[in-house]
Motif scaffolding. Sequence first.
Motif, PDB file in Angstrom:
ATOM      1  N   MET A  74       0.980  -7.290  15.434  1.00 59.25           N
ATOM      2  CA  MET A  74      -0.086  -6.566  14.737  1.00 59.25           C
ATOM      3  C   MET A  74       0.404  -5.635  13.646  1.00 59.25           C
ATOM      4  SD  MET A  74      -2.493  -5.815  17.952  1.00 59.25           S
ATOM      5  CE  MET A  74      -3.083  -4.283  17.224  1.00 59.25           C
ATOM      6  N   TRP A  75       1.473  -4.909  13.923  1.00 58.11           N
ATOM      7  CA  TRP A  75       1.961  -3.901  12.974  1.00 58.11           C
ATOM      8  C   TRP A  75       2.270  -4.478  11.580  1.00 58.11           C
ATOM      9  CZ3 TRP A  75       0.791   0.528  11.925  1.00 58.11           C
ATOM     10  CH2 TRP A  75       1.171   1.697  12.562  1.00 58.11           C
ATOM     11  N   PRO A  76       3.038  -5.587  11.492  1.00 57.05           N
ATOM     12  CA  PRO A  76       3.367  -6.075  10.150  1.00 57.05           C
ATOM     13  C   PRO A  76       2.124  -6.426   9.341  1.00 57.05           C
ATOM     14  CG  PRO A  76       4.746  -7.149  11.776  1.00 57.05           C
ATOM     15  CD  PRO A  76       3.701  -6.394  12.535  1.00 57.05           C
ATOM     16  N   ALA A  77       1.158  -7.100   9.998  1.00 53.35           N
ATOM     17  CA  ALA A  77      -0.057  -7.483   9.282  1.00 53.35           C
ATOM     18  C   ALA A  77      -0.819  -6.250   8.816  1.00 53.35           C
ATOM     19  CB  ALA A  77      -0.935  -8.334  10.195  1.00 53.35           C
ATOM     20  N   LEU A  78      -0.922  -5.281   9.705  1.00 52.69           N
ATOM     21  CA  LEU A  78      -1.648  -4.057   9.398  1.00 52.69           C
ATOM     22  C   LEU A  78      -0.979  -3.303   8.241  1.00 52.69           C
ATOM     23  CD1 LEU A  78      -4.113  -3.084  10.932  1.00 52.69           C
ATOM     24  CD2 LEU A  78      -2.657  -1.512  12.186  1.00 52.69           C
ATOM     25  N   LEU A  79       0.352  -3.189   8.336  1.00 49.43           N
ATOM     26  CA  LEU A  79       1.094  -2.443   7.316  1.00 49.43           C
ATOM     27  C   LEU A  79       1.029  -3.153   5.962  1.00 49.43           C
ATOM     28  CD1 LEU A  79       4.168  -1.465   9.493  1.00 49.43           C
ATOM     29  CD2 LEU A  79       2.438   0.093   8.581  1.00 49.43           C
ATOM     30  N   ALA A  80       1.146  -4.498   6.006  1.00 45.64           N
ATOM     31  CA  ALA A  80       1.035  -5.246   4.754  1.00 45.64           C
ATOM     32  C   ALA A  80      -0.357  -5.028   4.155  1.00 45.64           C
ATOM     33  CB  ALA A  80       1.292  -6.734   5.007  1.00 45.64           C
ATOM     34  N   GLY A  81      -1.370  -4.950   5.023  1.00 48.80           N
ATOM     35  CA  GLY A  81      -2.733  -4.685   4.574  1.00 48.80           C
ATOM     36  C   GLY A  81      -2.843  -3.333   3.883  1.00 48.80           C
ATOM     37  N   PHE A  82      -2.247  -2.320   4.495  1.00 49.93           N
ATOM     38  CA  PHE A  82      -2.258  -0.973   3.890  1.00 49.93           C
ATOM     39  C   PHE A  82      -1.613  -1.004   2.508  1.00 49.93           C
ATOM     40  CE2 PHE A  82      -2.454   0.965   8.301  1.00 49.93           C
ATOM     41  CZ  PHE A  82      -3.748   1.430   8.118  1.00 49.93           C
ATOM     42  N   HIS A  83      -0.473  -1.729   2.455  1.00 51.32           N
ATOM     43  CA  HIS A  83       0.231  -1.810   1.185  1.00 51.32           C
ATOM     44  C   HIS A  83      -0.654  -2.467   0.125  1.00 51.32           C
ATOM     45  CE1 HIS A  83       3.134  -2.666  -1.891  1.00 51.32           C
ATOM     46  NE2 HIS A  83       2.851  -3.949  -1.799  1.00 51.32           N
ATOM     47  N   TYR A  84      -1.341  -3.531   0.528  1.00 50.65           N
ATOM     48  CA  TYR A  84      -2.191  -4.261  -0.406  1.00 50.65           C
ATOM     49  C   TYR A  84      -3.325  -3.365  -0.901  1.00 50.65           C
ATOM     50  CZ  TYR A  84      -4.997  -8.020  -2.351  1.00 50.65           C
ATOM     51  OH  TYR A  84      -5.711  -8.810  -3.196  1.00 50.65           O
ATOM     52  N   LEU A  85      -3.919  -2.613   0.020  1.00 49.12           N
ATOM     53  CA  LEU A  85      -5.006  -1.703  -0.364  1.00 49.12           C
ATOM     54  C   LEU A  85      -4.530  -0.669  -1.374  1.00 49.12           C
ATOM     55  CD1 LEU A  85      -6.900  -0.984   2.961  1.00 49.12           C
ATOM     56  CD2 LEU A  85      -7.705  -2.244   0.961  1.00 49.12           C
ATOM     57  N   SER A  86      -3.358  -0.080  -1.102  1.00 46.62           N
ATOM     58  CA  SER A  86      -2.872   0.956  -2.016  1.00 46.62           C
ATOM     59  C   SER A  86      -2.524   0.332  -3.373  1.00 46.62           C
ATOM     60  CB  SER A  86      -1.669   1.682  -1.417  1.00 46.62           C
ATOM     61  OG  SER A  86      -0.513   0.904  -1.547  1.00 46.62           O
ATOM     62  N   HIS A  87      -2.081  -0.931  -3.324  1.00 43.36           N
ATOM     63  CA  HIS A  87      -1.769  -1.655  -4.547  1.00 43.36           C
ATOM     64  C   HIS A  87      -3.054  -1.875  -5.364  1.00 43.36           C
ATOM     65  CE1 HIS A  87       0.520  -4.365  -7.055  1.00 43.36           C
ATOM     66  NE2 HIS A  87      -0.392  -5.314  -6.905  1.00 43.36           N
ATOM     67  N   LEU A  88      -4.128  -2.298  -4.667  1.00 40.29           N
ATOM     68  CA  LEU A  88      -5.425  -2.493  -5.321  1.00 40.29           C
ATOM     69  C   LEU A  88      -5.911  -1.210  -5.969  1.00 40.29           C
ATOM     70  CD1 LEU A  88      -7.620  -4.703  -2.943  1.00 40.29           C
ATOM     71  CD2 LEU A  88      -6.543  -5.326  -5.116  1.00 40.29           C
ATOM     72  N   LYS A  89      -5.742  -0.126  -5.243  1.00 40.70           N
ATOM     73  CA  LYS A  89      -6.194   1.170  -5.733  1.00 40.70           C
ATOM     74  C   LYS A  89      -5.455   1.526  -7.031  1.00 40.70           C
ATOM     75  CE  LYS A  89      -5.438   5.428  -4.258  1.00 40.70           C
ATOM     76  NZ  LYS A  89      -4.887   6.313  -3.228  1.00 40.70           N
TER      77      LYS A  89
END
Lengths: 404, 283
Positions: free
Chosen positions: B254-269
């Motif tokens: 779960m952690w890698p997927a979640l963390l990659a998601g956070f990274h993607y969100l901050s990238h979008l922002k």
Amino acid sequence: MKKLIYLLIGDPKKLFTPFNLISGLIIVLGLGLIGLRMFKGLGAVTNLSQTTPWGLWIGFDVMCGVALAAGGYTIAGTVHLFGLKDYEPLVRPAILTGLLGYVFVVVGLVLDLGRPWRMPFIMLFPRGVTSVLFEVGMCVAAYLTVQVLEFVPAFWEWLGWSRVRRFWSQLTIWLAILGVVLSTLHQSSLGSLFLIAPTKLHPLWYSMYLPLYFFISSIIAGLSMVIVESALSHKLFTYRLSSSVHFDLDDLTLGLGKTAAAVLYVYFFLKLIGLADGNHWDLLDTPYGHLYLIEIVGFVALPCALYVFGVRTRNVRVVRITGVWTVIGILFNRFNVSIIAMNWQISPHYRPSWMEVTVSLALVMMAIWLFRWLVNRLPVLSTDKPAVGTNTLRELWSAEAEKA
Amino acid sequence: MALLAANPAQAAEAVGRLRKEEAMGVLVDTTLCVGCRSCEAACNKVNALPKPDRSFDDDSVLDQLRDTSPTAFTVVNKYTVSKGVEITRKKQCMHCVEPACSSACIIKAMEKRSNGAVTYRKDLCLGCRYCMVACPFSVPKFEYSKASPFIRKCQFCFERQEQGELPGCVEACPVEALKYGRRPELIEEAGKRIHDTPDAYVHHIYGEHEVGGTSWLYLAGAPFEKLGLPQLSDKDYPELTSGAMGTVPAILLMWPALLAGFHYLSHLKDQAHEERSRHHVSR
């Protein structure tokens, strides 16, 4: 030749400072004691016993070492995964501190193992899959590798290998993710280690939440260590900074303090839940209970309040002092769980020998020397300040190439 | 050591819970023990341990409480349980049904074998001493004075058992205070003894349920805490850490997927931010 000497040890005339002399003495003494330990066994140097098989080298070198090295994954995660780019200048020193911290942990572990030369067995014969220690070992080995990979870009810059450096930057995100995942696993597992000793660890510290406590408090340790370490290195290594970084540090420190306050707040209530769950309120008014209260009031609630105060009044000094206080609190907690409240019913209780203390101190000094050596040469504290000796390295490199 | 030569398949043998419960064990009836220390002498002999400073005939040894050590895998202690009442009890490895040491061992040098013994593989041990931390009876002992140390403890005479012989201590006991047999039969026998002479015993078989059961069982005429046996829960010790270990795969997934998601969100922002400032400039 002269250039090479300067590159290796700096100005030979400036070598004999009081700090170098004292720490050098401790290191020499420590190395002698390590020799004694290797040839005469653990009993010759440590106060370990058949009832207390783990002492200072596990309690301090491993437990505290890993906790205080948490700055690496905390800051790398903040910057690369949560996108708080302002904290970027803190990443490299935090990763270096973390990397050296883990090297320190591994050396401490090697000294503590009865048969350290068999360490590769853990990977060659991965049999102990139910063992918490097996998981810790695997994660620490993997994370050490990740940290080396996270730090090498500083070397590529030192060597002037810009193409390798560019390629490496593609790995940053993945390494940061791996760092957080592996740290989550082994930081918490260090707490899980004690779950198998319910009769040996004092009931106030024994809790099914131990893994959670160790993980959450490692974040606190990481943030506080970055506050302390950045303040120290910006004071001691001012000449290695570029002016732009220097001005931001106060803001960053306040930001870190704010986050640390929030995590401490959560941690405090988690501790209370554990206390209620354990239902040992009666033990609070015993000597061990007082120690427990000092820990959660003096080293969790108090620093939480101080961080809030420091951030609200924008008093960076208060935040930094609180950082130091919190780091001491983390040491206190790890000592309590692994040494002081462990085997609490056994008397006389284990006390480390002066030799154990000296060896641990020697390892800390070596880590500090290594940190200083690297910070003084590599682009660690600021990336736009040229690395020391890059030209010398290039000359050496081309001389070698010509010979070949 | 013959232990090293043991067939690897046999060594790696996974023994099921039921089979472990039904494996061999020893019933120690402390009401029969006379404190002669014959078991200690026999243990010393069959394990080829160094001779102790004071001979096994010297009864004054019993005046002090002793613990097992790297050179003594079993010791007899004398406990004064009430005025004038003294009970002698032999201490050795309990050979748990689900051993804490084995689940804790970083390389599974400690293993529960099909004949009930918890044995130690000195060819694997790293000397981390986590087995000592884990053992609720503090049985594994470490050779602190050696440069290349091992853990030492009672092996329930694994090899003698394989050859159809009795464990050294059981064979030596002159009063049959030690009874060797299948664990379920020993529990039955112990129950019978309590039933036949209810006044002689505390109505509890120590080791029947403690830490999920032990292959060695005790009967006594006084509370077991007074005989140096700790009060322990009935839970299997390996279960204490299995919950925490169970979260590992979940975190890994779960952690890698979640963390990659956070990274993607901050990238979008960041992208949105850049876009907006570009518009601003062009206007």
